[in-house]
Design a protein around this motif. Structure first.
Motif, PDB file in Angstrom:
ATOM      1  N   GLU A   1       0.819  -1.206   0.000  1.00 33.96           N
ATOM      2  CA  GLU A   1       0.000   0.000   0.000  1.00 33.96           C
ATOM      3  C   GLU A   1       0.856   1.261   0.000  1.00 33.96           C
ATOM      4  O   GLU A   1       1.817   1.374   0.740  1.00 33.96           O
ATOM      5  CB  GLU A   1      -0.904   0.008   1.233  1.00 33.96           C
ATOM      6  CG  GLU A   1      -1.888   1.173   1.245  1.00 33.96           C
ATOM      7  CD  GLU A   1      -2.782   1.157   2.473  1.00 33.96           C
ATOM      8  OE1 GLU A   1      -3.639   2.041   2.577  1.00 33.96           O
ATOM      9  OE2 GLU A   1      -2.616   0.250   3.323  1.00 33.96           O
ATOM     10  N   ARG A   2       0.485   2.199  -0.877  1.00 31.63           N
ATOM     11  CA  ARG A   2       1.093   3.518  -0.945  1.00 31.63           C
ATOM     12  C   ARG A   2       2.617   3.433  -1.112  1.00 31.63           C
ATOM     13  O   ARG A   2       3.360   4.163  -0.483  1.00 31.63           O
ATOM     14  CB  ARG A   2       0.736   4.343   0.285  1.00 31.63           C
ATOM     15  CG  ARG A   2      -0.751   4.532   0.435  1.00 31.63           C
ATOM     16  CD  ARG A   2      -1.248   5.187   1.716  1.00 31.63           C
ATOM     17  NE  ARG A   2      -0.279   5.750   2.604  1.00 31.63           N
ATOM     18  CZ  ARG A   2       0.105   5.196   3.756  1.00 31.63           C
ATOM     19  NH1 ARG A   2      -0.401   4.021   4.127  1.00 31.63           N
ATOM     20  NH2 ARG A   2       0.958   5.810   4.543  1.00 31.63           N
ATOM     21  N   SER A   3       3.053   2.554  -2.001  1.00 30.45           N
ATOM     22  CA  SER A   3       4.496   2.371  -2.194  1.00 30.45           C
ATOM     23  C   SER A   3       4.885   2.741  -3.612  1.00 30.45           C
ATOM     24  O   SER A   3       4.241   2.361  -4.582  1.00 30.45           O
ATOM     25  CB  SER A   3       4.897   0.910  -1.925  1.00 30.45           C
ATOM     26  OG  SER A   3       4.356   0.044  -2.910  1.00 30.45           O
ATOM     27  N   GLY A   4       5.955   3.523  -3.736  1.00 30.15           N
ATOM     28  CA  GLY A   4       6.505   3.874  -5.032  1.00 30.15           C
ATOM     29  C   GLY A   4       5.960   5.171  -5.583  1.00 30.15           C
ATOM     30  O   GLY A   4       4.774   5.461  -5.494  1.00 30.15           O
ATOM     31  N   LEU A   5       6.846   5.959  -6.167  1.00 25.46           N
ATOM     32  CA  LEU A   5       6.463   7.229  -6.779  1.00 25.46           C
ATOM     33  C   LEU A   5       6.103   7.038  -8.247  1.00 25.46           C
ATOM     34  O   LEU A   5       6.776   6.276  -8.962  1.00 25.46           O
ATOM     35  CB  LEU A   5       7.619   8.224  -6.701  1.00 25.46           C
ATOM     36  CG  LEU A   5       7.770   8.952  -5.375  1.00 25.46           C
ATOM     37  CD1 LEU A   5       9.217   9.277  -5.105  1.00 25.46           C
ATOM     38  CD2 LEU A   5       6.941  10.221  -5.396  1.00 25.46           C
ATOM     39  N   VAL A   6       5.071   7.733  -8.692  1.00 25.22           N
ATOM     40  CA  VAL A   6       4.786   7.760 -10.125  1.00 25.22           C
ATOM     41  C   VAL A   6       5.842   8.622 -10.808  1.00 25.22           C
ATOM     42  O   VAL A   6       6.457   9.491 -10.190  1.00 25.22           O
ATOM     43  CB  VAL A   6       3.369   8.308 -10.403  1.00 25.22           C
ATOM     44  CG1 VAL A   6       2.310   7.385  -9.817  1.00 25.22           C
ATOM     45  CG2 VAL A   6       3.194   9.726  -9.878  1.00 25.22           C
ATOM     46  N   SER A   7       6.047   8.395 -12.086  1.00 25.21           N
ATOM     47  CA  SER A   7       7.082   9.167 -12.782  1.00 25.21           C
ATOM     48  C   SER A   7       6.662  10.612 -12.987  1.00 25.21           C
ATOM     49  O   SER A   7       7.516  11.508 -12.997  1.00 25.21           O
ATOM     50  CB  SER A   7       7.425   8.518 -14.122  1.00 25.21           C
ATOM     51  OG  SER A   7       6.286   8.412 -14.943  1.00 25.21           O
ATOM     52  N   ALA A   8       5.354  10.872 -13.130  1.00 24.08           N
ATOM     53  CA  ALA A   8       4.861  12.238 -13.304  1.00 24.08           C
ATOM     54  C   ALA A   8       3.471  12.337 -12.693  1.00 24.08           C
ATOM     55  O   ALA A   8       2.692  11.383 -12.735  1.00 24.08           O
ATOM     56  CB  ALA A   8       4.813  12.617 -14.777  1.00 24.08           C
ATOM     57  N   SER A   9       3.154  13.504 -12.145  1.00 25.06           N
ATOM     58  CA  SER A   9       1.852  13.686 -11.496  1.00 25.06           C
ATOM     59  C   SER A   9       0.719  13.640 -12.496  1.00 25.06           C
ATOM     60  O   SER A   9      -0.402  13.229 -12.165  1.00 25.06           O
ATOM     61  CB  SER A   9       1.829  15.015 -10.738  1.00 25.06           C
ATOM     62  OG  SER A   9       2.011  16.107 -11.633  1.00 25.06           O
ATOM     63  N   SER A  10       0.968  14.063 -13.726  1.00 22.02           N
ATOM     64  CA  SER A  10       0.026  14.025 -14.842  1.00 22.02           C
ATOM     65  C   SER A  10       0.842  13.800 -16.109  1.00 22.02           C
ATOM     66  O   SER A  10       2.064  13.985 -16.107  1.00 22.02           O
ATOM     67  CB  SER A  10      -0.731  15.354 -14.957  1.00 22.02           C
ATOM     68  OG  SER A  10      -1.599  15.569 -13.862  1.00 22.02           O
ATOM     69  N   PRO A  11       0.212  13.417 -17.219  1.00 24.67           N
ATOM     70  CA  PRO A  11       0.983  13.238 -18.451  1.00 24.67           C
ATOM     71  C   PRO A  11       1.729  14.509 -18.826  1.00 24.67           C
ATOM     72  O   PRO A  11       1.147  15.596 -18.842  1.00 24.67           O
ATOM     73  CB  PRO A  11      -0.097  12.908 -19.493  1.00 24.67           C
ATOM     74  CG  PRO A  11      -1.229  12.348 -18.700  1.00 24.67           C
ATOM     75  CD  PRO A  11      -1.219  13.098 -17.401  1.00 24.67           C
ATOM     76  N   LEU A  12       3.011  14.394 -19.097  1.00 26.95           N
ATOM     77  CA  LEU A  12       3.790  15.566 -19.516  1.00 26.95           C
ATOM     78  C   LEU A  12       4.601  15.231 -20.754  1.00 26.95           C
ATOM     79  O   LEU A  12       5.065  14.103 -20.940  1.00 26.95           O
ATOM     80  CB  LEU A  12       4.673  16.096 -18.383  1.00 26.95           C
ATOM     81  CG  LEU A  12       5.842  15.276 -17.851  1.00 26.95           C
ATOM     82  CD1 LEU A  12       7.102  15.488 -18.698  1.00 26.95           C
ATOM     83  CD2 LEU A  12       6.143  15.636 -16.411  1.00 26.95           C
ATOM     84  N   ASP A  13       4.740  16.229 -21.601  1.00 32.01           N
ATOM     85  CA  ASP A  13       5.510  16.117 -22.836  1.00 32.01           C
ATOM     86  C   ASP A  13       6.922  16.608 -22.543  1.00 32.01           C
ATOM     87  O   ASP A  13       7.127  17.749 -22.137  1.00 32.01           O
ATOM     88  CB  ASP A  13       4.856  16.978 -23.909  1.00 32.01           C
ATOM     89  CG  ASP A  13       5.496  16.806 -25.285  1.00 32.01           C
ATOM     90  OD1 ASP A  13       6.625  16.298 -25.362  1.00 32.01           O
ATOM     91  OD2 ASP A  13       4.856  17.203 -26.272  1.00 32.01           O
ATOM     92  N   THR A  14       7.910  15.763 -22.754  1.00 34.06           N
ATOM     93  CA  THR A  14       9.288  16.132 -22.449  1.00 34.06           C
ATOM     94  C   THR A  14       9.853  17.151 -23.437  1.00 34.06           C
ATOM     95  O   THR A  14      10.817  17.839 -23.126  1.00 34.06           O
ATOM     96  CB  THR A  14      10.198  14.900 -22.468  1.00 34.06           C
ATOM     97  OG1 THR A  14      10.224  14.362 -23.801  1.00 34.06           O
ATOM     98  CG2 THR A  14       9.712  13.844 -21.483  1.00 34.06           C
ATOM     99  N   GLY A  15       9.262  17.204 -24.639  1.00 34.79           N
ATOM    100  CA  GLY A  15       9.830  18.032 -25.688  1.00 34.79           C
ATOM    101  C   GLY A  15      10.866  17.302 -26.512  1.00 34.79           C
ATOM    102  O   GLY A  15      11.430  17.855 -27.445  1.00 34.79           O
ATOM    103  N   PHE A  16      11.131  16.036 -26.175  1.00 33.78           N
ATOM    104  CA  PHE A  16      12.108  15.223 -26.890  1.00 33.78           C
ATOM    105  C   PHE A  16      11.448  14.041 -27.601  1.00 33.78           C
ATOM    106  O   PHE A  16      12.075  13.034 -27.869  1.00 33.78           O
ATOM    107  CB  PHE A  16      13.176  14.713 -25.927  1.00 33.78           C
ATOM    108  CG  PHE A  16      14.111  15.788 -25.432  1.00 33.78           C
ATOM    109  CD1 PHE A  16      15.344  15.984 -26.037  1.00 33.78           C
ATOM    110  CD2 PHE A  16      13.762  16.603 -24.376  1.00 33.78           C
ATOM    111  CE1 PHE A  16      16.212  16.976 -25.580  1.00 33.78           C
ATOM    112  CE2 PHE A  16      14.612  17.598 -23.919  1.00 33.78           C
ATOM    113  CZ  PHE A  16      15.842  17.785 -24.522  1.00 33.78           C
ATOM    114  N   GLY A  17      10.137  14.160 -27.853  1.00 34.75           N
ATOM    115  CA  GLY A  17       9.449  13.131 -28.615  1.00 34.75           C
ATOM    116  C   GLY A  17       8.837  12.012 -27.803  1.00 34.75           C
ATOM    117  O   GLY A  17       8.395  11.010 -28.368  1.00 34.75           O
ATOM    118  N   PHE A  18       8.797  12.140 -26.494  1.00 30.33           N
ATOM    119  CA  PHE A  18       8.158  11.127 -25.660  1.00 30.33           C
ATOM    120  C   PHE A  18       7.629  11.806 -24.402  1.00 30.33           C
ATOM    121  O   PHE A  18       7.873  12.990 -24.163  1.00 30.33           O
ATOM    122  CB  PHE A  18       9.121   9.990 -25.306  1.00 30.33           C
ATOM    123  CG  PHE A  18      10.269  10.406 -24.418  1.00 30.33           C
ATOM    124  CD1 PHE A  18      10.249  10.139 -23.064  1.00 30.33           C
ATOM    125  CD2 PHE A  18      11.376  11.057 -24.941  1.00 30.33           C
ATOM    126  CE1 PHE A  18      11.304  10.522 -22.240  1.00 30.33           C
ATOM    127  CE2 PHE A  18      12.437  11.443 -24.133  1.00 30.33           C
ATOM    128  CZ  PHE A  18      12.393  11.176 -22.781  1.00 30.33           C
TER     129      PHE A  18
END
Length: 464
Positions: free
Chosen positions: A420-437
């Protein structure tokens, strides 16, 4: 040469041959929206314990497929199945070595041995390289084709991530794996880890060294073995750490010369008027001026600790600062929640919010928090310790701890429920890196490892 970096690959971009069929960016499904807003008591100690619980679960997701294993990078909901990125696993090694009370973590050693296994059991090469990613458990791909093996295939070779095209070899991935193996060598005294790290350094020297005007070391090779033309600031920062460690551990001066070459490229990417580092060069001749990423600002300080360039941290914390709330366009943050941190690059702040990040992907939130980068910044601020830095870092760490509590609930690894409640998500919401992904709200080994190192004040880039 174009001034844009849309086609300038980064360490995280796909490196396979024919990667257009690899569902392009990071996922094949829309990001799960975190449910629930109740905050439970945690605190740093509890948050750290739950972070390690996630790393353990990601490593143990496929017990029926043997003890030689890597950790799955993202939760199943990301659509990458059992993909284990080399970079993420190197970070997991370093995070385990920073684990309180663990002098030489058995998990760190096991992951290090798995990286050595991949190095010595590649299905095509015996030159010390590692691939961008591996499969660590069975699945059925989107086209219906089965992938039945664990990390070690039935024929004994390492299970390279061919389905998504993760077959290339990037200098950044290699450097981080080398840093992790060198750290294990220093901690355990085991010769095998130093041997593996030296093989990585030798591969980089043989395959990436360049005498182009800007110098440094090139990006690496794609899945077919073709050398890529780009030169990355981030990669050369990584190499300053790896080569410095190798010089110290082997006593061989040649590694200091190689470190100086990588560092010289980094210095050439400094913009004195703006107070930041550019991302690199597409051709080894012209500096690529846009986008400007976060990691070159924070990693440069973590690796080099140069007072004259310490302002890059202020550039990152002010120019890439974001606050993600539910009322933002395309935010997936639940109502009543708010997250502070930094985004991936200058381009993330001006992403087209009316268009998908990539085919089959959601639209971006310009204010999405990149938690991995936020952890880089928190650790770098704690290292610099200028007036106000401790307070700024604490605020970032608190935001990450809240994110671990509340975001990415109900996600799984290998079909198994997470602690339970373990691990961080990579981003809080979808984000565009500006590098094509893009990055998305899936629990992530790399982001979690960086948070754990930040909370422990464990700088992985200062091993020299």
């Amino acid at each position: 040469m174009s001034g844009t970096a849309r086609h300038h690959l980064t360490r995280r971009a796909l490196l396979g041959a024919g990667t257009a069929t690899a569902l392009l960016s990071m996922a094949g499904v829309a990001p799960a929206v975190a449910a629930g807003t109740r905050r439970t008591a945690a605190g740093p100690a509890g948050a750290r314990a739950r972070g390690y619980a996630f790393l353990d679960a990601a490593m143990d997701a496929y017990p029926e497929h043997g003890t030689t294993r890597l950790a799955q990078s993202y939760t199943d909901q990301a659509g990458l199945f059992s993909t284990a990125f080399t970079y993420d696993n190197a970070l997991a090694v370093l995070a385990h070595l920073a684990r309180p009370g663990h002098t030489a973590s058995a998990r760190a050693v096991a992951l290090g041995d798995a990286l050595l296994y991949a190095q010595s059991h590649d299905p095509q090469y015996d030159d010390g390289r590692l691939r961008q990613a591996y499969n660590v458990g069975p699945y059925v791909y989107y086209d219906g084709s089965p992938q039945p093996d664990g990390f070690v295939r039935a024929d004994g070779t390492a299970n390279v991530g061919t389905q998504f095209g993760f077959t290339g070899t990037a200098v950044g991935d290699m450097a981080w794996a080398g840093i992790a193996l060198a750290a294990l060598a220093a901690r355990t005294g085991a010769d095998r880890f130093l041997t593996g790290a030296v093989r990585i350094g030798a591969w980089v020297e043989a395959n990436a060294r360049t005498d182009e005007p800007l110098g440094g070391y090139k990006f690496g090779v794609d899945g077919s073995g073709t050398k890529l033309p780009f030169t990355s600031t981030e990669h050369n920062i990584d190499l300053t750490s790896l080569f410095g460690r190798l010089a110290r551990l082997t006593g061989e001066q040649v590694w200091l010369e190689r470190r100086a070459r990588a560092e010289a490229f980094v210095h050439r990417m400094w913009d004195a008027s703006g107070g930041f580092f550019y991302t690199g060069s597409n051709d080894g001749v012209t500096v690529n001026t846009s986008p400007v990423p976060e990691d070159t600002q924070t990693w440069s300080y973590l690796a080099l600790r140069e007072r004259r360039h310490a302002g890059s941290l202020d550039w990152a914390r002010t120019r890439l600062k974001v606050t993600d709330t539910a009322d933002r366009p395309n935010s997936t943050v639940p109502a009543g929640q708010s997250y502070q941190g930094v985004t991936f690059s200058s381009a993330s702040l001006v992403a087209d919010e009316d268009a998908p990040i990539a085919p089959y992907q959601p639209k971006p939130d310009r204010s999405g928090v990149w938690f991995e980068g936020t952890a880089h910044l928190a650790l770098a601020l704690r290292e610099r310790d200028a007036p106000g830095d401790a307070r700024r870092a604490a605020r970032l760490l608190a935001s990450m701890e809240q994110g671990q509590d509340r975001l990415g609930q109900g996600q799984t690894v290998g079909g198994r429920a997470l602690p339970e409640r373990s691990g961080l998500v990579s981003a809080s919401s979808p984000l565009d890196t500006g590098f094509g992904f893009g990055y998305y709200p899936y629990r992530h080994t790399g982001a979690t490892a960086w948070y754990l190192m930040a909370i422990a004040r464990a700088n992985p880039l200062r091993g020299h």
